[in-house]
Design an enzyme around this catalytic site. Structure first.
Site, short mmCIF file in Angstrom:
data_model
loop_
_atom_site.label_atom_id
_atom_site.label_comp_id
_atom_site.label_asym_id
_atom_site.label_seq_id
_atom_site.Cartn_x
_atom_site.Cartn_y
_atom_site.Cartn_z
N SER A 284 0.87 -1.20 0.00
CA SER A 284 0.00 0.00 0.00
C SER A 284 0.89 1.23 0.00
CB SER A 284 -0.85 0.01 1.27
OG SER A 284 -0.02 0.35 2.39
N ASP A 285 0.34 2.37 -0.38
CA ASP A 285 1.10 3.59 -0.15
C ASP A 285 0.98 3.92 1.34
OD1 ASP A 285 1.48 6.60 -2.20
OD2 ASP A 285 2.52 5.93 -0.39
N TRP A 286 1.77 4.87 1.78
CA TRP A 286 1.89 5.20 3.20
C TRP A 286 0.51 5.49 3.82
CZ3 TRP A 286 7.06 6.76 5.16
CH2 TRP A 286 7.05 7.07 6.53
N SER A 288 -2.26 4.24 3.20
CA SER A 288 -3.41 4.26 2.29
C SER A 288 -4.44 3.20 2.67
CB SER A 288 -2.96 4.08 0.84
OG SER A 288 -2.55 2.76 0.60
#
Ligand code: GLC
Length: 728
Positions: A284-286, A288
């Protein structure tokens, strides 16, 4: 007794053999994965699905304290340090203290170089030199490896057409095909021939998918991505890079028309895993995963974790949602153990392929041998040189004539170093950057007198420096004005309501204009700029982007004529912010000659593909190998290009196709091939485009099916348009 003995011996051998499979270098990776997963507890499996960060340790005494907080079985760390010994200390805990000794995967944002910072990605695409980008990425991978990094969160291949969005700087511009080719070139540079090579690092395609559609250019905002544009535009670079073997992807912050990218089963599993067969993993992105709550699709962290995991996000970056909720979700039978095992297997697969189980530690070499080697700087300089774009050159004011004996060097960017690094240049160091002024000194010492004045700052309203600047300019033959953006004005969370430079910079040029001297405008920026007021005041405009550590000399070389500029824009420069979005592959208007702006021209200032040279290139009439072909026949189009000037130059030929009468409305034209070649003065070269109808003429429907219809197509090259009829 004898039988019992034999039985015990067999069990022992089997057990000891079973102990070693995942540790057996010679065993096939899939066997090693299966063996290891079968040995792991649920807690050990869940730890693998998480990523924390290990901060930059400036105080070696804290190493023990900080490392103590990191669970030895954690799947991955974002490694903000560049200290290989710190990495090895943390890794030692994982490999020697944890029950199964699973190595940690150390990741970091190595975006456009590590310590040898290269031009920003948007600039790299303007070089149209994919081989050079592969070289640069390979050097970045080696520097990252020597700093303890196994995995980079790069390349960013988000097609972007709204330059108000700060992250336009991080991708390869407005065109799907350009993002695909440069994304593949970067993946090849990072991953090399084999992920287990000593200086290969795993790539991470981001931000999957449609992030560039952030509404109004406002980062993290809702993005309405139609199924048609999802397939026709935003997925194109990802499909190419997955095919090229990219090990991982990162799920994005944005929505995909109501279903967030980090909880989108269609993109994360149906397309990526089931159709494209990707066998690596998605991080995942930070935060997210937790952000799904803000996006309105999860009532709490637990539901966010369930949605992200079941959609196809294997690793959770930073927010610990998986760590704190997966066990419960499994207990409630909302997540089957088979899915956990598959996710763990995907992460282990990347670790095995990287060779981390067999060589978990970084080879520590002296810092002076890790970074900024001569060949690294040479590549940085070459890439900067080929990325720079000569936008305007009225009456050949460039290259500077030998009559120019005094050059005024004015503006806030003239001696600036830090901002030339651009965003995401974490390990870049200001004192290792060659400034514009330093490049000029090397190029013009004993030839041209440089007269410097800063004139103003990047922003604000202080005009007190104007008088000195005007005075310096008045005593010079030509005025070089160096303007642009601070590096923090682009990159993540750096959206701007206007793409114009702050008025103080424009006022400086207006003051200098009064001297009547020729003005050469040099721009260093991370996005297309609004130049509607600056362009008329400038005799020449050179876009150097954010060139990284080695931009000064290439820029100076272009001014002196030692370098013939060869960059062409990978993104359109609108005339004003009000024209956004304007990009080359728009659809045709239903009334092509009306529907124009009433208050400004509708044409952008510089189209995608624009870039001037010091020589001229003449295109002969392009030739088709046939004017009528069947769907399975190949077609060759050739054009001979002659360098009709007095100096050698590199020309990039861009080949487009169009399909003006189709069952859906298609872009006015679509880039399908490009080639860059150097041609000596007076010589000619043939450029050839081998057209594969299914690859180059077809379109995709809203579920990714490629459709090739009979009918008339056009091949565009330079200002020529050649008709081809496609029959059954
Ligand atoms: C950031 C960015 C992403 C980056 C990640 C790790 O929020 O969106 O591009 O790779 O976090 O730093």
């Amino acid at each position: 007794m004898r039988i019992l003995y034999l039985l015990l011996l067999t069990v022992f051998v089997q057990l000891s053999f079973a102990q070693s499979i995942y540790k057996d270098k010679k065993a096939p990776v899939e066997n090693r994965i299966k063996d290891l997963v079968s040995k792991m507890t649920l807690e050990e499996k869940i730890l693998q699905l998480n990523q924390y960060n290990a901060g930059r340790n400036t105080n070696v005494n804290n190493i023990g304290a900080e490392i103590k907080e990191i669970p030895s079985g954690i799947g991955s760390l974002i490694f903000f340090s560049a200290d290989p010994e710190l990495r090895n200390q943390i890794q030692k805990k994982a490999v020697e203290e944890s029950r199964l000794g699973i190595p940690i995967l150390f990741g970091f944002d190595v975006i456009h170089g590590f310590r040898t910072v290269y031009p920003i990605s948007l600039a790299q695409a303007c070089s149209w030199n994919t081989d050079l980008v592969t070289q640069a990425s390979s050097i970045a991978a080696k520097e990252a490896c020597l700093s303890g990094i196994d995995w980079t969160f790069s390349p960013m291949i988000d097609v972007a057409r709204d330059p108000r969005w700060g992250r336009v700087s991080e991708g390869y511009g407005e065109d799907p095909y350009t993002n695909a080719l440069f994304g593949v070139a970067t993946v090849k540079g990072y991953q090399g021939k084999d992920l287990s090579d000593p200086y290969s690092i795993a790539a991470c395609l981001k931000h999957y998918v449609g992030y560039g559609m952030s509404e109004g250019g406002r980062d993290y905002h809702y993005s309405d991505v139609s199924p048609q544009s999802l397939w026709e535009t935003y997925l194109v670079p990802y499909q190419a890079c997955v095919k090229a073997g990219a090990a991982t992807l990162m799920s994005a912050f944005n929505d995909i028309s109501g279903v967030p990218a980090s909880a989108n089963h269609y993109t994360l599993t149906e397309i990526l895993k089931n159709r494209w067969g990707h066998d690596g993993f998605v991080v995942s992105d930070w935060n997210s995963v937790e952000q799904l709550i803000a996006q309105g699709v999860a009532k709490d962290r637990k539901e966010a974790g369930l949605k992200a995991f079941m959609a196809g996000v294997e690793m959770d970056m930073m927010d610990k949602v998986y760590l704190e909720n997966l066990q419960q979700l499994i207990a409630e039978k909302k997540i089957p153990m088979s899915r956990i095992d598959d996710a763990v297997a995907r992460i282990l697969r990347v670790k095995f392929r990287l060779g981390l189980f067999d060589q978990p530690y970084t080879t520590v070499v002296a810092e002076k041998d890790r970074y900024l080697q001569p060949e690294s700087r040479a590549v940085a300089s070459k890439l900067a040189e080929e990325s720079m774009v000569l936008l305007k050159n009225k009456e050949g004011v460039l290259p500077l004539s030998s009559d120019v004996k005094k050059l005024a060097v004015i503006g806030p960017m003239a001696k600036d170093k830090s901002n030339l690094l651009g965003s995401w240049s974490y390990n870049g160091r200001e004192n290792e950057v060659e400034s514009i002024y330093e490049g000029l000194e090397k190029e013009f010492t004993n030839k041209v007198q440089l007269n410097y004045a800063k004139g103003c700052t990047f922003d604000g309203s202080d005009e007190s420096g104007f008088d000195e600047a005007v005075s310096v300019a008045s005593q010079s033959d030509v005025i070089l004005v160096c303007l642009g953006e601070e590096k923090k004005w682009s990159g993540e969370n750096a959206s701007r309501s206007t793409i114009a430079l702050p008025s103080i910079q424009e006022k400086l040029v207006a003051s200098l204009r009064k001297t009547g001297k020729p003005i050469v405008l040099v721009l260093s920026n991370g996005r297309p700029l609004e130049l509607v007021r600056l362009e008329p005041m400038s005799n020449a405009i050179l876009e150097i982007w954010q060139p990284g550590v080695a931009g000064g000399s290439p820029m100076a070389g272009i001014l002196s004529g030692r370098v013939n500029p060869s960059g062409k824009l990978s993104i359109t420069f609108p005339l004003t912010t009000g024209q956004i979005p304007t990009y080359y592959d728009m659809r045709q208007s239903s009334r092509p000659t009306s529907g124009r702006y009433q208050d400004i021209p509708t044409e952008p200032l510089y189209w995608f593909g624009h870039g001037l040279s010091y020589t001229t290139f003449a295109y002969d009439a392009a030739k088709l190998s046939a004017t009528k072909i069947s769907k399975t026949q190949k077609l060759t189009v050739e054009v001979t290009v002659t360098n009709t000037g007095n100096v050698k130059g590199k020309e990039t030929v861009l080949w487009y196709v169009s399909d003006p009468a189709c069952s859906i409305s298609r872009p006015m034209k679509e880039l399908k091939f490009f080639e860059k070649k150097e041609i000596n003065a007076g010589e000619k070269t043939v450029f050839k485009f081998e057209v594969d109808p299914m690859r180059d003429l077809s379109f995709t429907d809203s579920d990714g099916k490629r459709i090739l219809e009979e009918g008339d197509y056009y091949i565009h090259v330079n200002n020529q348009k050649l008709k081809v009829e496609l029959v059954k």
